[in-house]
Design a protein around this motif. Structure first.
Motif, short mmCIF file in Angstrom:
data_model
loop_
_atom_site.label_atom_id
_atom_site.label_comp_id
_atom_site.label_asym_id
_atom_site.label_seq_id
_atom_site.Cartn_x
_atom_site.Cartn_y
_atom_site.Cartn_z
N ALA A 123 -7.31 -9.74 -0.80
CA ALA A 123 -7.57 -8.47 -1.49
C ALA A 123 -7.82 -8.71 -2.97
CB ALA A 123 -6.40 -7.52 -1.29
N LEU A 124 -7.01 -9.54 -3.61
CA LEU A 124 -7.20 -9.83 -5.04
C LEU A 124 -8.51 -10.56 -5.28
CD1 LEU A 124 -3.59 -10.92 -6.08
CD2 LEU A 124 -4.80 -8.86 -6.79
N VAL B 206 -6.82 -4.01 0.69
CA VAL B 206 -5.75 -4.39 1.61
C VAL B 206 -5.89 -3.64 2.92
CG1 VAL B 206 -3.25 -4.28 1.99
CG2 VAL B 206 -4.13 -5.06 -0.20
N LEU B 207 -6.18 -2.34 2.83
CA LEU B 207 -6.34 -1.53 4.04
C LEU B 207 -7.55 -1.96 4.85
CD1 LEU B 207 -4.97 0.83 5.45
CD2 LEU B 207 -6.48 2.38 4.21
N SER C 263 -8.75 -7.20 10.44
CA SER C 263 -7.88 -8.16 11.12
C SER C 263 -7.33 -7.57 12.41
CB SER C 263 -6.73 -8.58 10.21
OG SER C 263 -7.21 -9.22 9.04
N PHE C 264 -7.04 -6.28 12.40
CA PHE C 264 -6.56 -5.61 13.60
C PHE C 264 -7.63 -5.64 14.70
CE2 PHE C 264 -6.16 -1.74 16.18
CZ PHE C 264 -4.87 -1.90 16.68
N PHE D 8 4.45 -0.08 2.56
CA PHE D 8 5.10 -0.24 1.26
C PHE D 8 4.21 -0.99 0.27
CE2 PHE D 8 9.12 0.57 3.62
CZ PHE D 8 9.57 1.63 2.83
N LEU D 9 3.39 -1.92 0.75
CA LEU D 9 2.46 -2.61 -0.14
C LEU D 9 1.43 -1.64 -0.70
CD1 LEU D 9 1.30 -5.16 -1.43
CD2 LEU D 9 0.06 -5.60 0.70
N LEU D 10 0.84 -0.82 0.17
CA LEU D 10 -0.14 0.16 -0.27
C LEU D 10 0.49 1.21 -1.18
CD1 LEU D 10 -2.16 0.70 3.04
CD2 LEU D 10 -2.91 -0.51 1.00
#
Length: 275
Positions: free
Chosen positions: A76-77, A202-203, A209-210, A249-251
């Motif tokens: 993501a970064l 990230v999402l 990936s899902f 929690f990351l989002l």
């Protein structure tokens, strides 16, 4: 309002710091090898031996969760940074020089922004095959346009400022004006945009990936863990709940950080609050 913003910033940094530090120190904190299988202990619930239970292959969930944030956050970064660099370069060129250059870059950005992002990423990853390189390319191609259009708007306003005209009359070159006077004056809005786009990235990585088009197993990744646990959501719901909460929690922390930075760095917003 100021105290609320400070509390929000502290909470966001605390949650994000815990996630980042636990991911960096995963080799020291993980009790087991995240890829070590043990079919004799598959689909076990939380216990003293395995605090978060085990998955369908008997792998320790706590170890995989600790390692799981590495790939998503790094990707993501990287993707957001590349998107910002591409969008900023094209946006500055379009906004500063205008004319045909501005028209061409704006039309190109509008075309890319008009394409549904998720469908476009799936198409790119499907054509090039599931890999980190295709995932990065898909994320950059679907994200640069937003940066470009916002930077272009900022530059259009800044290039007409009196101090820019004064520096131009004093003989400053275009490159000097862009690097030393235009970019520093729009960096606050760029930082705010960067933080919000990291969350979206990230999402997007989690979604691809899902679907099997992003991070590939057996690499520990939260979204891959959710995909692997679909067949066992009734008998072992913790396999989905734990990595799902990690992504949540990351989002949440990234979005809270973006809101807090916007309140602190956005000069216009501060003027409205003071009024």
């Amino acid at each position: 309002m100021k105290n609320k913003g400070k509390v929000q910033l502290v909470i966001a940094l605390l949650i994000l710091g815990i996630i980042i530090i636990s991911s960096i120190l995963a080799p020291l904190l993980a009790p087991y090898d995240p890829n070590l299988t043990n079919m004799a202990s598959r689909l076990q619930g939380p216990s003293i031996k395995h605090l978060l239970g085990t998955d369908a292959l008997g792998r320790d969930m706590l170890s995989r969760v600790l390692y799981g944030g590495r790939a998503s956050m790094l990707l993501a970064l990287t993707a957001t940074t590349l998107s910002m660099l591409v969008g900023m370069v094209l946006g500055v060129i379009a906004g500063y020089y205008g004319g045909v250059i501005d028209w061409c870059i704006t039309i190109l950005a509008n075309i890319f922004q008009g394409i549904p992002g998720t469908c476009f990423m799936i198409a790119i990853a499907g054509v090039l095959g599931p890999s980190i390189q295709s995932l990065l390319l898909a994320l950059v191609l679907t994200s640069w346009a937003g940066f470009s259009l916002i930077v272009r708007t900022e530059v259009l306003c800044l290039r007409e400022e009196p101090y820019i005209e004064g520096m131009r009359c004093l003989g400053s070159s275009d490159l000097r004006l862009i690097i030393y006077h235009i970019i520093p004056n729009m960096i606050n809005n760029t930082i705010i945009l960067f933080t919000t786009r990291v969350g979206r990235c990230v999402l997007s990585i989690a979604s691809l990936s899902f679907l099997g088009l992003g991070v590939q197993p057996p690499t520990p990744d939260w979204s891959v863990m959710i995909n692997d646990a679909r067949m066992h959501y009734r008998s072992a719901p913790h396999l989905i709940i734990v990595p799902g909460l990690c992504i949540f929690f990351l989002l949440l922390s990234i979005n809270m950080l973006g809101d807090a930075l916007r309140d602190r760095l956005d000069v216009k917003n501060q003027e409205v609050l003071e009024c």
